[in-house]
Design an enzyme around this catalytic site. Sequence first.
Site, PDB file in Angstrom:
ATOM      1  N   GLY A 180      -1.663   6.882   7.278  1.00 21.43           N
ATOM      2  CA  GLY A 180      -2.355   6.219   6.168  1.00 21.43           C
ATOM      3  C   GLY A 180      -1.952   6.724   4.800  1.00 21.43           C
ATOM      4  N   GLU A 183       2.023   3.343   1.002  1.00 21.86           N
ATOM      5  CA  GLU A 183       1.547   2.103   0.389  1.00 21.86           C
ATOM      6  C   GLU A 183       1.713   0.963   1.391  1.00 21.86           C
ATOM      7  OE1 GLU A 183       0.230   1.960  -2.867  1.00 21.86           O
ATOM      8  OE2 GLU A 183       0.321   4.095  -2.494  1.00 21.86           O
ATOM      9  N   LYS A 198       3.035   6.504 -11.693  1.00 18.50           N
ATOM     10  CA  LYS A 198       2.197   7.656 -12.055  1.00 18.50           C
ATOM     11  C   LYS A 198       2.805   8.433 -13.223  1.00 18.50           C
ATOM     12  CE  LYS A 198       0.600   7.876  -7.257  1.00 18.50           C
ATOM     13  NZ  LYS A 198       0.935   8.377  -5.922  1.00 18.50           N
TER      14      LYS A 198
END
Length: 419
Positions: A180, A183, A198
Amino acid sequence: MIKVGILGVGTVGTSVAKILKDNADVISARAGREIVVKSGVVKNLAKDRGLDIIITDNVDDVLDDSEIDIVVELMGGVEEPYAVVKKALQNGKAVVTANKALLAYHRYELQDLAKTQAFEYEAAVAGGIPIITALRDGLSANHIESMMGILNGTCNYMMTKMANEGVAYDAILKEAQELGYAEADPTFDVGGFDAAHKLLILASIAYGIDAKPEDILIEGIENVSSADVEFAKEFGYAIKLLGIAKKDGNEVELRVHACLISKDEMIAKIDGVMNGVSVVGDKVGETLYYGAGAGGDATASAVIANIIDIARAGKSSPMLGFDRPMEGKLTLKSTDKIESKYYLRINVTDKAGVLAKITKIFETNNISVETMIQKSTTDTTANLLISTHKAVEKDIQAMMSELEALDFVNSKPVMIRIV
Ligand code: HSE
């Protein structure tokens, strides 16, 4: 009491609702009032999220609800959430988002739209690490000289496993997806785009630079192979995907790419899915931030910090931390002018005269070799693993094209910059 509406009740949204309940004692004490999630918007109404909130598939049920004070946007994407948060602001709501892609493209428009309304985004960069608050508030007395960050947990997880366990690229990517970290479209991770989104957000706070992903150098980890990992080990380097921002006079260099970095650097020791950011201020010196950059609870921790801040103050710091140009006019440095040391892997046919021709091309492009080793890949081919002294990006790119065109060079040469 503060009422929250969550747009996108997936892994992070569910964690936000659960933590607001689980930690209600400390949260209400710190916020000075109770905070409850009233409603959440999902795409699939049939899926049970195990939450005691109103669930709807219509964003307007939240945006037009006069009881909702704070809208938390966790939808992902760019243009759809942009339209949605715009409406939320127009309806007088405070907004908290974890959406880095939205901010990579629209942060300045959103700052203009928000004006004095709260618009917060701590979770958008490095998940649970409070890097936005650190940079915008904690370091606000400083000119920021440089920043260097491991900003994508998926890539760091993959690079660490390749280096430590020799696991193949595709197998580790699959594992990162199953855990998990990745993306929805993993090219955002391995192609360097997520880290670039970012970095652009951090660069706006640190330098006021208004750049889009298309304006900066973005490369991923797709070409890193076990041959590079072996070279790195032999010469005392780790391989990391880094986001780098560096001020040089009135210019700022912004880039995301795989790097060979000395194992002795603190940031090189950040392994696995963890993120880390080093920020150097002219007065404070180097500061380092480390923590979980992905995952439901860690990301929710940052989302809730913003919610608490809004509940406390009604209005927190200006969105990007400044409301007039900083340091005169800083501009983005052109990629061609970037200076670095470089590592090259060139697969060649192993015959007389090859090395002489290659080193001649180094010379004509003004590139000086620092180390070189040759390792056979078959009976007739070999990898040349070369590191250079400091060179200019434009010269390296020109040399790479010349090398690729040689008939005894068997595949596109691979280049990794050395930090
Ligand atoms: N895919 C991202 C990562 C999640 O791997 O770091 C957090 O933005």
